[in-house]
Design a protein around this motif. Sequence first.
Motif, PDB file in Angstrom:
ATOM      1  N   TYR A  91       0.894  -1.259   0.043  1.00 38.24           N
ATOM      2  CA  TYR A  91      -0.058   0.074   0.124  1.00 38.24           C
ATOM      3  C   TYR A  91       0.862   1.248  -0.029  1.00 38.24           C
ATOM      4  O   TYR A  91       0.476   2.217  -0.849  1.00 38.24           O
ATOM      5  N   VAL A 119       4.045   1.834  -0.905  1.00 35.35           N
ATOM      6  CA  VAL A 119       4.719   2.045  -2.081  1.00 35.35           C
ATOM      7  C   VAL A 119       3.895   2.319  -3.413  1.00 35.35           C
ATOM      8  O   VAL A 119       4.154   3.404  -3.880  1.00 35.35           O
ATOM      9  N   LYS A 120       2.662   1.834  -3.305  1.00 31.10           N
ATOM     10  CA  LYS A 120       1.417   2.231  -4.543  1.00 31.10           C
ATOM     11  C   LYS A 120       1.024   3.856  -4.311  1.00 31.10           C
ATOM     12  O   LYS A 120       1.304   4.499  -4.988  1.00 31.10           O
ATOM     13  N   GLN A 121       0.916   4.204  -2.999  1.00 30.24           N
ATOM     14  CA  GLN A 121       0.596   5.671  -2.772  1.00 30.24           C
ATOM     15  C   GLN A 121       1.830   6.522  -3.231  1.00 30.24           C
ATOM     16  O   GLN A 121       1.359   7.457  -3.922  1.00 30.24           O
ATOM     17  N   ARG A 122       3.050   6.136  -2.617  1.00 31.84           N
ATOM     18  CA  ARG A 122       4.056   6.988  -3.177  1.00 31.84           C
ATOM     19  C   ARG A 122       4.327   7.066  -4.679  1.00 31.84           C
ATOM     20  O   ARG A 122       4.698   8.125  -5.279  1.00 31.84           O
ATOM     21  N   LEU A 123       3.974   5.764  -5.287  1.00 34.05           N
ATOM     22  CA  LEU A 123       4.352   5.937  -6.657  1.00 34.05           C
ATOM     23  C   LEU A 123       3.380   6.721  -7.509  1.00 34.05           C
ATOM     24  O   LEU A 123       3.433   7.491  -8.313  1.00 34.05           O
ATOM     25  N   LEU A 124       2.055   6.771  -7.015  1.00 36.11           N
ATOM     26  CA  LEU A 124       1.066   7.468  -7.437  1.00 36.11           C
ATOM     27  C   LEU A 124       1.170   8.978  -7.228  1.00 36.11           C
ATOM     28  O   LEU A 124       1.134   9.925  -8.050  1.00 36.11           O
ATOM     29  N   ASP A 125       1.584   9.353  -5.975  1.00 36.71           N
ATOM     30  CA  ASP A 125       1.938  10.791  -5.673  1.00 36.71           C
ATOM     31  C   ASP A 125       2.994  11.413  -6.607  1.00 36.71           C
ATOM     32  O   ASP A 125       3.065  12.357  -6.934  1.00 36.71           O
ATOM     33  N   ASP A 184      11.111  -1.675  -6.676  1.00 35.96           N
ATOM     34  CA  ASP A 184       9.988  -1.066  -6.611  1.00 35.96           C
ATOM     35  C   ASP A 184       9.394  -1.016  -8.177  1.00 35.96           C
ATOM     36  O   ASP A 184       8.060  -0.586  -8.519  1.00 35.96           O
TER      37      ASP A 184
END
Lengths: 82, 726
Positions: free
Chosen positions: A23, A25-31, A67
Amino acid sequence: MDLTALHKGQIAEIKCIKEGCPYEVKQRLLDLGFVAEANIRIQNISPLGDPIAYEIHRTLICLRHDDARYVQIEIKEGNDNE
Amino acid sequence: MIMSSACDNCELNPNASLKRLGESTGNVHYTIALAGNPNTGKSTVFNALTGLKQHTGNWPGKTVTRAEGKFAYQDETYRIIDLPGTYSLLSTSEDEEVARNFILFGKPDVTVVVVDASRLERNLSLALQILEITDKTVLCLNLMDEASRHGIHIDIRTLSKDLGIPVVATSARKKEGITELLAAIRQVAEGTFRTKKQQYVRLTGDTGKAVEDISSRLLELDPDLPNVQWLAMRLIEHDKHVVAALTGGDISPLIDGPHSAEIVQAAKKYRSKIGDDYRNKVVEAIYAKSNKLVSDTVSSDSSTRSFRIDRAIDNVVTHRFWGFPIMFLLLGLVLWITIIGANYPSELLSGLLLEKVYPILKTAASMLHFPWWLEGFLIDGVYLATAWVIAVMLPPMAIFFPLFTLLEDFGYLPRVAFNLDNLFRKAGAHGKQALTMSMGFGCNAAGVVATRIINSPREKLIAIITNNFSLCNGRWPTQILIASIFLGALVPKEWAGTVSMLAVVFIAVLGIAFTFFTSWLLSKTLLKGESSFFTLELPPYRPPRFFQTVYTSLLDRTLIVLWRAIVFAAPAGAVIWLISNIDVNGQSIALWMIEGLDPIGIFIGLNGVILLAYVVAIPANEIVIPTIMMLTTMVLGNTAMGHGAGIMFEAGDAEIATLLHTAGWTTLTGINLMLFSLLHNPCSTTIYTIYKETGSRKWTTVATLLPILYGVIVCFLVAQIWHLFS
């Protein structure tokens, strides 16, 4: 295919962040703008092969191999001979 | 730095009515929030407005804690809060929570979003999220000089019209556009610029319907909610703070407990229905909008010369073969300039403080009829230690830090992190530790402070604990001196210089090896864990501003570290003098301690004098050699050298060599002293800094004792192997 399969000189379009991505990692990638339809290409590879600096949204963002594999892409143009 | 010119005081210049009030208190009319992506020059804008000196640098994530300042402009006083730089306001990281909650609940009168004009596409994403919360916003297009250098043209009027808010172009580091920014802030604060609230982010499909439904439920209860779409989005995201504020009636007095509970419930249902896809859709919509805005207002040519230069530099400094040699060459060059360049000013300073001022003080003391112990305590103890630290510490720091800051300003350091990350990853640490490690070669205390750029607490601790293995400026002179006395002397004269230099380089490289080893060890034991998600933005190269960099890095780093060192050096000087002059049972405390420590010292291939010197010289590595010399003369009872018990003195290399050989030092003692100088506790300034940064006694103790443990083990092993072969 995922982002780790991208070669220098190719341009790809991001499809999505893969299932199974933690979760945080996904948040940060989207950001950072790793969203569907964004164009991405390799700008530089670190001397030890990892991490890689990608150009996305006109900035250079480095990701580690671990990542980058969560980012689903589709090659748009270019060849890997460069 | 604030440049003042005649124009600053001119009536015709509206800037003249800007009064920078720094941190002063007093009545405040308006509160301004300063938000933006990392590395957009937010801190520079903050400094230009308030006159404060937040450290700035070409490195994402400089502003770690929230900074606050004040300024007055045309009779109104403004309070300005510099929020942490973030890429987004959607996630759960601490930085984002601070920024999001302040904009939402702190209700600033104006929010200034600082964006990098040359990277508008990425930066507008954050601006759009902020506009969803409040339209009382000013967009500050900063780094315009960089943008035009890169051939980027922005249609500011159209952008302002599209967003419905004032858009101001600035180059904060050149103080350009600040007047216009102030005017825009004032217009929005007073309502003379009517910002136009609009729906910036358009959501479609299930996500759109969900947000629309929650929004309309909220509007039914309070039709005047200013940021209903954002609230709905946060409720579906289940933002704890927003949920609590809504149920507590803090968002609107019209929305009370039972109603809000119903809405929260409905939002929760949507969340579980749409699932992970929800966030995807929201971020996609934001980027779609920001792409649209950029394609409507920005024209650029990515083949311009400056773009090509940036790429060319990157291709060289991250090159498969050249990347590492260039890195070592640059760091080596910085250290070489520091060591060579520091000699001259150091001599000047010690000439002044030790040879001119010291005798004057002595004469003054005897004229004032000071008792011998008071004179000794104050002048031979406190003054001499402090003077010594200033003379040997100030020049190298005043050279190293500005040079280092120039590299930082230029944008090279993130590339070092990029090159080295793989090694740090394997050790379970963070790539940005490369920066804090390099910084440690200048000063470990400064290196420890620099670990603030590492977000993950686990990896930050690793960087803090291992920083001491970077051989700091204070230890290079010891290394060079001992290497030339004990190792250079082993080979023919023409090779002496090379051999001693190689020995010192070996010690520094050994330190790097210990950094990686200890990082790995910690992440397998005390600080268990995988290395966390790593992202690093490589900022565009920026021509460094030479004089400003030199000036601020002197103030920011050099003087602060020097001050801390002086604070600790003065009492240490007093202690050194006292233990050498207070006799117990016929001999001084120092001699008793040396006799007690000698067996342990010999056991690990050192001696009692060295161990005692490291105990009393804890304030600064710089005073280790003078303390050793002073103690050695005392042990030998040698009156031909030195100035008496407890008084540090200067001597040439040859004299020192004779003295140490007389005292029974061997090549082994020299080698082990070099090793122990690398592997021993951090100086007290660094220990204090570690405590301040970690707030933990436990980790401060670990960081202090672990290197000593290494030092004892390594020295012992070397001594055993030595004895085996000799």
